[in-house]
Design a protein around this motif. Structure first.
Motif, PDB file in Angstrom:
ATOM      1  N   TRP A  79      -3.367  12.032  -7.034  1.00  0.00           N
ATOM      2  CA  TRP A  79      -2.014  11.654  -6.619  1.00  0.00           C
ATOM      3  C   TRP A  79      -1.169  12.902  -6.368  1.00  0.00           C
ATOM      4  N   LYS A  80      -1.146  13.805  -7.344  1.00  0.00           N
ATOM      5  CA  LYS A  80      -0.308  14.989  -7.203  1.00  0.00           C
ATOM      6  C   LYS A  80      -0.846  15.941  -6.132  1.00  0.00           C
ATOM      7  N   ARG A  81      -2.162  15.974  -5.979  1.00  0.00           N
ATOM      8  CA  ARG A  81      -2.733  16.826  -4.937  1.00  0.00           C
ATOM      9  C   ARG A  81      -2.259  16.335  -3.578  1.00  0.00           C
ATOM     10  N   MET A  82      -2.293  15.008  -3.386  1.00  0.00           N
ATOM     11  CA  MET A  82      -1.823  14.442  -2.122  1.00  0.00           C
ATOM     12  C   MET A  82      -0.311  14.603  -1.962  1.00  0.00           C
ATOM     13  N   ALA A  83       0.373  14.693  -3.093  1.00  0.00           N
ATOM     14  CA  ALA A  83       1.828  14.868  -3.033  1.00  0.00           C
ATOM     15  C   ALA A  83       2.181  16.347  -2.897  1.00  0.00           C
ATOM     16  N   ALA A  84       1.220  17.128  -2.425  1.00  0.00           N
ATOM     17  CA  ALA A  84       1.443  18.535  -2.071  1.00  0.00           C
ATOM     18  C   ALA A  84       1.633  19.461  -3.268  1.00  0.00           C
ATOM     19  N   GLU A 704      -3.514   1.799   6.760  1.00  0.00           N
ATOM     20  CA  GLU A 704      -3.714   3.227   6.533  1.00  0.00           C
ATOM     21  C   GLU A 704      -2.880   3.690   5.340  1.00  0.00           C
ATOM     22  N   ALA A 705      -1.646   3.224   5.268  1.00  0.00           N
ATOM     23  CA  ALA A 705      -0.781   3.596   4.144  1.00  0.00           C
ATOM     24  C   ALA A 705      -1.355   3.048   2.833  1.00  0.00           C
ATOM     25  N   ALA A 706      -1.872   1.832   2.903  1.00  0.00           N
ATOM     26  CA  ALA A 706      -2.448   1.231   1.701  1.00  0.00           C
ATOM     27  C   ALA A 706      -3.643   2.039   1.221  1.00  0.00           C
ATOM     28  N   MET A 707      -4.433   2.547   2.156  1.00  0.00           N
ATOM     29  CA  MET A 707      -5.596   3.348   1.764  1.00  0.00           C
ATOM     30  C   MET A 707      -5.154   4.627   1.063  1.00  0.00           C
ATOM     31  N   ARG A 708      -4.141   5.267   1.599  1.00  0.00           N
ATOM     32  CA  ARG A 708      -3.651   6.485   0.939  1.00  0.00           C
ATOM     33  C   ARG A 708      -3.054   6.153  -0.436  1.00  0.00           C
ATOM     34  N   LEU A 709      -2.343   5.050  -0.483  1.00  0.00           N
ATOM     35  CA  LEU A 709      -1.727   4.628  -1.739  1.00  0.00           C
ATOM     36  C   LEU A 709      -2.797   4.370  -2.804  1.00  0.00           C
ATOM     37  N   LEU A 710      -3.893   3.802  -2.366  1.00  0.00           N
ATOM     38  CA  LEU A 710      -4.955   3.434  -3.303  1.00  0.00           C
ATOM     39  C   LEU A 710      -5.958   4.548  -3.547  1.00  0.00           C
ATOM     40  N   MET A 736      -8.370  12.724   1.397  1.00  0.00           N
ATOM     41  CA  MET A 736      -8.023  13.529   0.226  1.00  0.00           C
ATOM     42  C   MET A 736      -6.933  14.548   0.498  1.00  0.00           C
ATOM     43  N   ILE A 737      -6.888  15.016   1.735  1.00  0.00           N
ATOM     44  CA  ILE A 737      -5.912  16.065   2.046  1.00  0.00           C
ATOM     45  C   ILE A 737      -4.787  15.547   2.935  1.00  0.00           C
ATOM     46  N   THR A 738      -4.640  14.224   2.975  1.00  0.00           N
ATOM     47  CA  THR A 738      -3.450  13.681   3.638  1.00  0.00           C
ATOM     48  C   THR A 738      -2.312  13.712   2.629  1.00  0.00           C
ATOM     49  N   LEU A 739      -1.127  13.367   3.098  1.00  0.00           N
ATOM     50  CA  LEU A 739       0.015  13.296   2.195  1.00  0.00           C
ATOM     51  C   LEU A 739       0.064  11.926   1.548  1.00  0.00           C
ATOM     52  N   TYR A 740       0.417  11.903   0.275  1.00  0.00           N
ATOM     53  CA  TYR A 740       0.588  10.617  -0.382  1.00  0.00           C
ATOM     54  C   TYR A 740       1.767   9.912   0.278  1.00  0.00           C
ATOM     55  N   PRO A 741       1.671   8.590   0.464  1.00  0.00           N
ATOM     56  CA  PRO A 741       2.750   7.890   1.170  1.00  0.00           C
ATOM     57  C   PRO A 741       4.112   8.130   0.513  1.00  0.00           C
ATOM     58  N   VAL A 742       5.080   8.371   1.352  1.00  0.00           N
ATOM     59  CA  VAL A 742       6.452   8.539   0.889  1.00  0.00           C
ATOM     60  C   VAL A 742       7.272   7.443   1.537  1.00  0.00           C
ATOM     61  N   LYS A 743       8.104   6.821   0.754  1.00  0.00           N
ATOM     62  CA  LYS A 743       8.947   5.745   1.259  1.00  0.00           C
ATOM     63  C   LYS A 743       9.763   6.227   2.464  1.00  0.00           C
ATOM     64  N   ASP A 744       9.665   5.498   3.573  1.00  0.00           N
ATOM     65  CA  ASP A 744      10.404   5.851   4.783  1.00  0.00           C
ATOM     66  C   ASP A 744      11.554   4.855   4.946  1.00  0.00           C
ATOM     67  N   LEU A 745      12.756   5.329   4.672  1.00  0.00           N
ATOM     68  CA  LEU A 745      13.928   4.445   4.645  1.00  0.00           C
ATOM     69  C   LEU A 745      14.161   3.721   5.967  1.00  0.00           C
ATOM     70  N   ARG A 746      13.734   4.343   7.061  1.00  0.00           N
ATOM     71  CA  ARG A 746      13.996   3.724   8.367  1.00  0.00           C
ATOM     72  C   ARG A 746      13.261   2.400   8.523  1.00  0.00           C
ATOM     73  N   PHE A 747      12.208   2.240   7.784  1.00  0.00           N
ATOM     74  CA  PHE A 747      11.431   1.010   7.924  1.00  0.00           C
ATOM     75  C   PHE A 747      11.795  -0.045   6.891  1.00  0.00           C
ATOM     76  N   ILE A 748      12.675   0.314   5.984  1.00  0.00           N
ATOM     77  CA  ILE A 748      13.131  -0.690   5.029  1.00  0.00           C
ATOM     78  C   ILE A 748      14.144  -1.581   5.719  1.00  0.00           C
ATOM     79  N   ASP A 749      13.849  -2.863   5.729  1.00  0.00           N
ATOM     80  CA  ASP A 749      14.578  -3.786   6.581  1.00  0.00           C
ATOM     81  C   ASP A 749      14.901  -5.044   5.775  1.00  0.00           C
ATOM     82  N   ASP A 750      16.041  -5.001   5.095  1.00  0.00           N
ATOM     83  CA  ASP A 750      16.431  -6.116   4.227  1.00  0.00           C
ATOM     84  C   ASP A 750      16.564  -7.422   5.002  1.00  0.00           C
ATOM     85  N   ALA A 751      17.130  -7.327   6.196  1.00  0.00           N
ATOM     86  CA  ALA A 751      17.356  -8.542   6.984  1.00  0.00           C
ATOM     87  C   ALA A 751      16.029  -9.205   7.337  1.00  0.00           C
TER      88      ALA A 751
END
Length: 828
Positions: A79-84, A704-710, A736-751
RNA sequence: AGGCACGUAGCUCAGUGGAAGAGCACUACCUUGACACGGUAGGGGUCGGCGGUUCAAUCCCGCCCGUGCCUACCA
């Protein structure tokens, strides 16, 4: 599109219905090692994240406890390795003094019928090294099967020369500082292992029903007798007093009277000792055996009593035992009882529950004995280690363990560190043949520092294994040299271990780290639970209830085992264990299969998809890309999942993290989005439309995000799938050397989430009606939705098509009513 | 003896001062082209007991009952 790893990805299994870990796992592990992804460079300009492995016994085999700990450690590290972070997980093994010596001794006995004494020390130690060569390190190979991303370039062993140097340095420094001393004290002696043990190495089996015998000591002046009680009659051979409470009216007058031991003829006195004697217990009179009881030892020191050692190192009565000399301790117990009975001194017995100390290694009853040993003075070391936790420099997770830590540390006693073994670090102390004084030195000294004589003999003892273990977080990084490694990775970030070695190891590392490095050895101590069988019984070979992690891996795959353990890794409440069952692994494998099939669905529906083009379209967020509700919804839900997993991991809530990822993949991505995608792709005219690639894009993006998350949880499966997903050019070579997913606020869509929630609720309601009314799945009815407000009406009308598809209706009509609830109807 | 925890759905366990959750198990229906290692829907808990604080307690406090673990020199 880049096409890396075509040779590595398992194209043959691409369309297999079930995930086949056996063919995939070893291949990826080999690739990762070959590409040095596990290696952390101490010079890298990144924030460090370091974990040292709790070193397993070098000749050990992987058990579920290791599997749990290493899964947790690997999750953090990946996790931390992917988180740079500059993530470094240091591997190594422990020489495990007594344990290893016993294994080799047993082999020697079985194969050659010899004892270690038959072949001598030098030859025996050689044999241990040979055994280590032969069978050693297999546990490291087993850790590879688990997928552990350990930095193999940094492998350490507690008996390798550089580590021995650190051990000697620590001993000599503590000796110079007066914190190591040699003294004759009452220690725990194992008559089977023939060595001294520390207090921690003695286990007390609670509640053994024993007998408390009462015997009379006649007063020499004939004025009567004093009745004492004991569970160990043989120790009467070594009595040098009888103590009573000075304020006890029953016994006061006897103080100062003489007694002749009827067994040995020795003389001693009745003394008054208010500390030793509790007048409310037993007869109010206590026999005092200074050489074989810790309390009596202290009483003897207070009262200037002599010490009579009545047992030798084999547990046989010495010459001091007079007529009982030569008897084994248990035979002596019987003989003493019989003799006292013969003398008419028996005064009865009563059942008595008390705890008997046993050797942790061989379960032999431990004898307290007077012996000259080396000790570490602990109180001065404990003080800073207590303060560091009080000040939050190191914190425990779960926090409640700090109380246990404080309690032990505040009542700490000196540590007996010498062992009468052959396998271990030889004590760097030499006795002078001329003046008998001791010289402690880093290298073999040429002459006695006291008198200059050259006739020096090195102490034959070795150090307690834990005396090397407590240096682990810094000795592995090069201490006592000032290395770049120490600078970068010390203090380490997290220590993960089982709570059973909190005192043995964690507390002592705190003390050693603060003493030698002036800094805590780790910021966080994560204590995980013990793994038991499904009934809660400790796994043991004797009971035959062990589950071999390797067998599990062979059958279900490493990812399934890891995910099962992560799922179960809730915080370690005191006294609570993980009840591990194969059902947990089967559940985890079902999850792996589910992921695999979701990926198959995606891969089978990607014709014409252009990852590059989709990436460009969503680069500025979902609005510009003109995504529809399901796509906006799933991409928003991905952000929620990312947030949930990340927060859980930050809080060391491993189970919550695993469950959050599970829930997203199964209940949102699979149960809803893939179903919505199927319908969308099947709609008329979808083949070449914009809709098609938007759906493909959202599906691939979420997956793809789920794979990185998992990935930290299921490294092999996620790598295999990730490799097959379409990616933009310039994508890394490995998940292994991708970035761990980071929440992207632009895609958070309450509506969109709110709208989708309403749509889902209506769909479920329609399905419920169908199920309850036993309406055939094939019947295409008209749904009439009555809603309470215009907002809902607008939404439901807008997504009528989705409601119809998912609710299996021919048509959907939405009506406005005064009521505030949605009332769905199905009309034939 | 002292200390630390725990007692929530049949089982294993999360959880929060403001309308009870997960996985498994269970019931009914469904072999629909990702997956039967599957899908859809559903049943099931006075959150150990008794008091107290609060507008409100599963959650905070006290007591009790039950369970587990750790530490300790009880002769």
């Amino acid at each position: 599109m880049n096409k890396p790893n075509q040779d590595v990805a398992a194209t043959s299994s691409r369309y297999a219905k079930n995930y086949e870990p056996a063919s995939i796992e070893p291949r990826w592990y080999g690739e990762w090692v070959r590409r040095r992804y596990f290696h952390a460079d101490a010079q890298a300009p990144k924030a460090p994240f370091a974990i040292v492995i709790p070193p397993p016994n070098v000749t050990g085999v992987l058990h579920m406890g290791h599997a749990l700990g290493c899964t947790i450690e690997d999750i953090f590290t990946r996790w931390k390795r992917m988180a740079a972070y500059n993530a470094m997980w240091l591997p190594g093994t422990d020489h495990a003094g007594i344990a290893t010596q016993m294994v080799v001794e047993r082999r020697l006995r079985e194969k050659e019928g010899k004892s270690r004494h038959d072949i001598g020390r030098e030859e025996f130690v050689k044999r241990v090294w040979e055994w280590r060569q032969q069978s050693g390190d297999q546990i490291l190979e087993q850790l590879k099967r688990l997928g552990c991303s350990l930095d193999w370039d940094r492998l350490k062993f507690t008996m390798e020369p550089s580590y021995s140097e650190a051990v000697i340095e620590a001993f000599v420094r503590l000796h110079e500082e007066g914190l190591i001393y040699r003294a004759e004290r009452l220690i725990n002696w194992c008559v089977s292992c023939r060595t001294a043990l520390s207090d921690l190495e003695v286990d007390y089996d609670e509640g053994k029903q024993g007998e408390l015998y009462e015997f009379a000591y006649p007063l020499l002046d004939g004025s009567g007798e004093v009745v004492i009680a004991t569970t160990r009659p043989e120790t009467m051979l070594g009595d040098t007093a009888v103590a009573v409470h000075p304020d006890d009216p029953r016994h006061q007058a006897k103080i100062g009277r003489k007694i002749q031991n009827p067994l040995t003829g020795y003389f001693f006195n009745v003394i008054g000792d208010p500390v030793l004697v509790d007048p409310t217990f037993g007869t109010g009179a206590v026999k005092v055996t200074p050489a074989h009881d810790p309390n009596d030892f202290e009483s003897a020191q207070r009262n200037g009593l002599p010490f009579i050692s009545i047992l030798d190192e084999a547990g046989v009565v010495t010459a001091a035992g007079g007529p009982f000399a030569g008897l084994d301790r248990f035979a002596a117990r019987k003989a003493v009882k019989a003799r006292l009975k013969e003398l008419g001194l028996e005064r009865g017995s009563k059942p008595h529950v008390h705890a008997v100390g046993h050797c942790q290694r061989c379960e032999t009853v431990v004898e307290p004995m007077l012996s000259t040993q080396w000790f570490v003075k602990m109180e001065p070391l404990a003080r800073p280690a207590i303060e560091a936790v009080e000040q939050g420099k190191t914190r425990f997770v779960p926090e409640s363990w700090s109380k246990t830590y404080f309690h032990w540390m505040r009542n700490i006693r000196d540590w007996c560190i010498s062992r009468q073994l052959w396998w271990g670090h030889r004590i760097p102390a030499w006795t002078c043949g001329a003046c008998a004084k001791i010289t402690v030195a880093r290298q073999t000294p040429a002459a006695c520092v006291h008198c200059g004589d050259a006739a020096l003999t090195q102490d034959s003892d070795v150090l307690d294994t834990w005396f090397s273990s407590w240096l682990w977080p810094f000795a592995t990084l090069g201490w006592p040299k000032e290395t770049r490694e120490l600078k970068t990775f010390y203090p380490t970030t997290v220590l993960d271990t089982g709570y059973d070695i909190l005192f043995f190891w964690v507390a002592r590392m705190m003390m050693a780290g603060l003493h030698f490095m002036k800094k805590v050895p780790f910021r966080t101590v994560y204590l995980h639970t013990m793994v038991t069988d499904e009934k809660g019984d400790k796994m043991s070979k004797v009971k035959g209830n062990t589950i071999d992690p390797l067998v599990v891996i062979d059958k279900y795959g490493a990812d399934a085992l890891r995910f099962a353990l992560a799922w179960l890794a809730t915080h370690a409440s005191q006294g609570k264990n993980i009840k591990f069952s194969m059902n947990n692994v089967e559940d985890a494998r079902r999850f792996a299969t589910k992921i695999w099939n979701a990926s198959r669905f995606a891969l089978m529906n990607l014709e014409g998809f252009d990852a590059e083009r989709f990436a460009d379209r969503v680069a500025d967020g979902p609005d510009r890309a003109e995504l529809d509700l399901p796509e906006r919804w799933i991409l928003s839900r991905v952000q929620r999942a990312i947030e949930a997993v990340d927060e859980a991991l930050e809080d060391y809530r491993i189970s919550d993290a695993a469950q959050a990822a599970y829930h997203f993949v199964w209940n949102e991505l699979c149960d809803w989005y893939i179903e919505l995608a199927k319908a969308a792709l099947a709609r008329e005219g979808a083949a070449d439309s914009e809709l098609r690639w938007k759906v493909q894009g959202a599906l691939v993006t979420a997956l793809e995000a789920a794979m990185r998350l998992l990935h930290p949880f299921m490294p092999f499966l996620t790598e295999e799938i990730w490799q097959q997903l379409p990616k933009s050019s310039g994508a890394p070579q490995s998940i292994m050397i991708t970035l761990y997913p980071v929440k992207d606020l632009r895609f958070i869509d309450d509506a969109s989430e709110a709208s989708m929630a309403l749509v889902q609720k209506v769909i479920v309601a329609l399905r419920t009606i169908r199920a309850e009314k036993n309406i055939a799945q094939t019947a295409r009815l008209t749904a009439i939705l009555t809603v309470g407000d215009d907002y809902k009406k607008t939404i439901l009308e807008g997504y009528r098509e989705i409601v119809a598809e998912q609710g299996r209706c021919a048509a959907v009509r939405v009506r406005r009513a005064g009521s505030t609830t949605n009332i769905p109807h199905l009309v034939g």
